[in-house]
Design a protein around this motif. Structure first.
Motif, short mmCIF file in Angstrom:
data_model
loop_
_atom_site.label_atom_id
_atom_site.label_comp_id
_atom_site.label_asym_id
_atom_site.label_seq_id
_atom_site.Cartn_x
_atom_site.Cartn_y
_atom_site.Cartn_z
N HIS A 189 0.83 -1.21 0.00
CA HIS A 189 0.00 0.00 0.00
C HIS A 189 0.87 1.26 0.00
CE1 HIS A 189 -3.58 2.41 0.59
NE2 HIS A 189 -3.05 2.96 1.67
N ALA A 222 -8.22 5.36 -2.62
CA ALA A 222 -9.34 6.30 -2.70
C ALA A 222 -10.19 6.27 -1.43
CB ALA A 222 -10.20 5.96 -3.91
N ALA A 223 -10.46 5.05 -0.92
CA ALA A 223 -11.30 4.92 0.27
C ALA A 223 -10.65 5.56 1.50
CB ALA A 223 -11.59 3.44 0.54
N CYS A 224 -9.31 5.47 1.58
CA CYS A 224 -8.59 6.03 2.73
C CYS A 224 -8.24 7.51 2.54
CB CYS A 224 -7.31 5.25 2.97
SG CYS A 224 -7.56 3.51 3.39
N GLY A 225 -8.48 8.04 1.36
CA GLY A 225 -8.13 9.43 1.08
C GLY A 225 -6.64 9.65 0.95
N THR A 236 -5.94 3.01 -6.74
CA THR A 236 -6.59 1.80 -6.21
C THR A 236 -7.79 2.19 -5.35
OG1 THR A 236 -5.31 1.72 -4.15
CG2 THR A 236 -4.31 0.72 -6.09
N GLU A 237 -8.70 1.22 -5.20
CA GLU A 237 -9.88 1.46 -4.36
C GLU A 237 -9.47 1.77 -2.92
OE1 GLU A 237 -12.74 -1.65 -4.51
OE2 GLU A 237 -12.89 -1.64 -6.71
N LYS A 238 -8.44 1.07 -2.44
CA LYS A 238 -8.00 1.27 -1.06
C LYS A 238 -7.46 2.68 -0.85
CE LYS A 238 -5.14 -1.09 2.41
NZ LYS A 238 -4.24 -2.24 2.66
#
Length: 604
Positions: free
Chosen positions: A432, A446-449, A442-444
């Motif tokens: 990561h 984007a989700a975590c900002g 990645t989705e991760k």
């Protein structure tokens, strides 16, 4: 055999009178005192430190029957034989012995004529055996090779899992678990499963300073193995290989070179394995090429080297395997070959295991820790000890100390990594962090900002492998802490905080390019004017390959075509001087390729 009347004696007197030693080794007396006081013990002690005496001496001092759990018949028999030679009433019940012999041993145990009874975990944990032992007075229970209990350990044995019921079955009998190899997560697993947390823990140092540590890039393992073994003539050694086929290839290679070499793997018959093991144990200057099926319980003092032809499974497995060298305290060597193909193979093995996702995740974290050790830019011993929770100094007896690699100042890149790890809460793994550095979408992220962080995309100029290598080196160098037992998150150590604060620098080993990267680099080295010729030669090669129904690389590899493009030979003599052109290919392909080269040059 009669039972010696020695119960009133102290452990120290028994140590001298029965075993012939006048002094305890480190940790032995603490373990014995705990058992004599009725307490449970987890003893993690290096190979050669006298672990067996920790339970053998108290068993004799306490006077009643002790049960010893051991994973291998050969290991049980060796210990029983050694005890009997010392005049101790010991025996074993196991599947390799005739039924009548096992019955006779049990009758002696039930009659109080034995002091130590060795059993496999499968035999011990049967309902009938537990019921029968419950009627006897037991002094203690010893679980040898206790890392086999832990599903996180390097040699998990499902049959060992049943031993979790020992404390309930024998609540007033002290239990001692012994192993030479266990990191903190493995120890925690043993504590929870075998003892329910109630245990005195004795962990001695993991350092084996007499073993020289070396890791080398794999560049033709057969020649590397031959060169190493030839440099160690008239010495016993072990060559560990990943597969049975590789094991047999290694043994045959050494035999052809005049070395007394044998093979050992689980696919061989019991008779051949036993004969080869006996030869290794009793004859001088024998080299054993083996899979990990060989080693547990091997106690040959004069093994001068352990050579890993392939990457081991983990640092725990590596430590356990190199521990078979230099048990006499004299200089020994641990030499490991390390290649990207090995890593992919190990990753595949983990992914194909029929086990839980949690187990696979931890195994991947352990593999990552091993890779970090291989890529360490400073003292390997220091990195190895750090994995087991010990502090070490520069050892002067590893390749990193004796022949330091070319290092470059990577303080800036290290700061970028550490800064992102801190900004993201010190909870994410290397993959990561690298994605953030390289600006991945990645989705991760984007989700975590994390795409809004200042460092997002700041490391696009470096490849993933370069960042991964740097992070491995930061872990090995003690600037990052890798949570192997948890979710693989990276956090800063005090040393890492110093670098982040601008108070120290970091020198890194340069990333070793893969074969694919080297080929790409070689192609890039071609003058721009010759790239068209290189492309034309590749097209010609493809046509030749299709005509013959073979892969293109069998006609000529890329490296040969690159040399043709650089040198542009115009006759058969100069074409024959190109690397990769043999007599048959010169005759079959030479005129055709030369014609293409001439057409290109005439058109310049």
């Amino acid at each position: 055999m009669s039972v010696p009347e020695i119960r009133p004696a102290s452990c120290r007197q028994i140590l001298k009178d029965v075993f012939g030693y006048s002094q305890f080794r480190p940790g032995q007396e603490d373990a014995m005192n705990a058992l004599m006081g009725g307490r449970n013990v987890l003893a993690v002690m290096p190979t050669g430190s006298g672990k067996s005496l920790c339970f053998q001496v108290p068993a004799l001092a306490l006077g009643s029957l002790a049960i010893v759990v051991s994973p291998l018949v050969a290991l049980m028999q060796d210990q029983v034989t050694a005890l009997q030679l010392a005049g101790v009433a010991a025996d074993t019940i196991n599947s390799s012995r005739p039924y009548d012999d096992n019955v006779a041993v049990w009758r002696r145990a039930a009659a109080g004529q034995l002091r130590l009874l060795y059993l496999s975990p499968e035999r011990l944990m049967t309902a009938a055996m537990l019921k029968a032992l419950g009627k006897l007075s037991l002094s203690l229970i010893a679980v040898d090779e206790a890392h086999c209990i832990s599903q996180w350990g390097p040699a998990f044995r499902p049959e060992y899992a049943a031993l979790a019921g020992l404390s309930e079955a024998f609540p007033r009998v002290p239990i001692i678990a012994l192993t030479a190899t266990a990191d903190e997560s493995t120890r925690a697993d043993i504590r929870a499963n075998l003892f329910g947390g109630e245990v005195d823990e004795i962990v001695l140092g993991f350092d084996r300073p007499n073993i020289r540590l070396t890791v080398a890039p794999k560049q033709g393992w057969k020649q590397q193995l031959l060169d190493f073994v030839k440099a160690h003539p008239r010495q016993s050694g072990i060559v560990y290989c990943l597969s049975r086929k590789r094991t047999e290839e290694a043994a045959a290679l050494l035999v052809e070179a005049g070395v007394r070499a044998l093979a050992y793997h689980a696919g061989m018959s019991d008779e051949i394995r036993e004969a080869n093991q006996n030869a290794f144990m009793s004859e001088p200057y024998v080299v054993m090429a083996a899979t990990i099926a060989f080693g547990m319980g091997i106690d040959k003092a004069d093994v001068r080297y352990v050579f890993h032809a392939d990457l081991p499974a983990s640092l725990e497995a590596y430590y356990q395997e190199i521990g078979r060298a230099g048990r006499d305290g004299k200089p020994a060597e641990a030499h490991m070959l390390y290649g990207r193909g090995d890593i992919r193979m190990r990753q595949m093995f983990i992914d194909q295991e029929e086990t839980s996702d949690e187990h696979k995740r931890r195994q991947h974290q352990r593999l990552s820790a091993l890779i970090g050790y291989c890529e360490a830019s400073s003292c390997r011993r220091k990195a190895l000890l750090a994995y087991f929770g010990e502090q070490g100094e520069e050892c002067g007896n590893c390749d990193a100390c004796l022949d330091p690699a070319t290092l470059a100042d990577a303080t800036g890149e290290a700061w970028m990594v550490l800064d992102l790890i801190e900004r993201t809460g010190e909870r994410y793994g290397a993959a990561h962090i690298i994605d953030i550095l390289r600006g991945a979408e990645t989705e991760k992220i984007a989700a975590c900002g994390h795409d809004r962080l200042d460092g997002y995309g700041s490391g696009r100029s470096h490849k993933k492998e370069e960042w991964r290598s740097l992070i491995h080196q930061l872990v090995a160098g003690g600037l990052l802490i890798h949570d192997v037992a948890g979710y693989g998150g990276l956090s800063l150590s005090p040393e890492g905080e110093l670098l982040l604060g601008g108070k120290r620098r970091f020198m890194a080993r340069q990333h070793r390019p893969t074969r694919k990267e080297r080929r790409a680099a070689e192609a890039a080295e071609l003058p721009e004017a010759r790239m068209d010729l290189f492309v034309a030669l590749k097209q010609l090669r493809l046509a030749m390959a299709k005509d013959r129904g073979v892969p293109a690389y069998l006609v000529f590899p890329d490296r040969t075509l690159q040399e043709m493009a650089r040198k542009a030979p115009r006759d058969l003599e100069s074409f024959a001087a190109i690397n990769g052109v043999g007599a048959t290919k010169l005759k079959e392909f030479g005129p055709i390729f030369i014609a293409t080269i001439k057409a290109y040059r005439d058109g310049d």
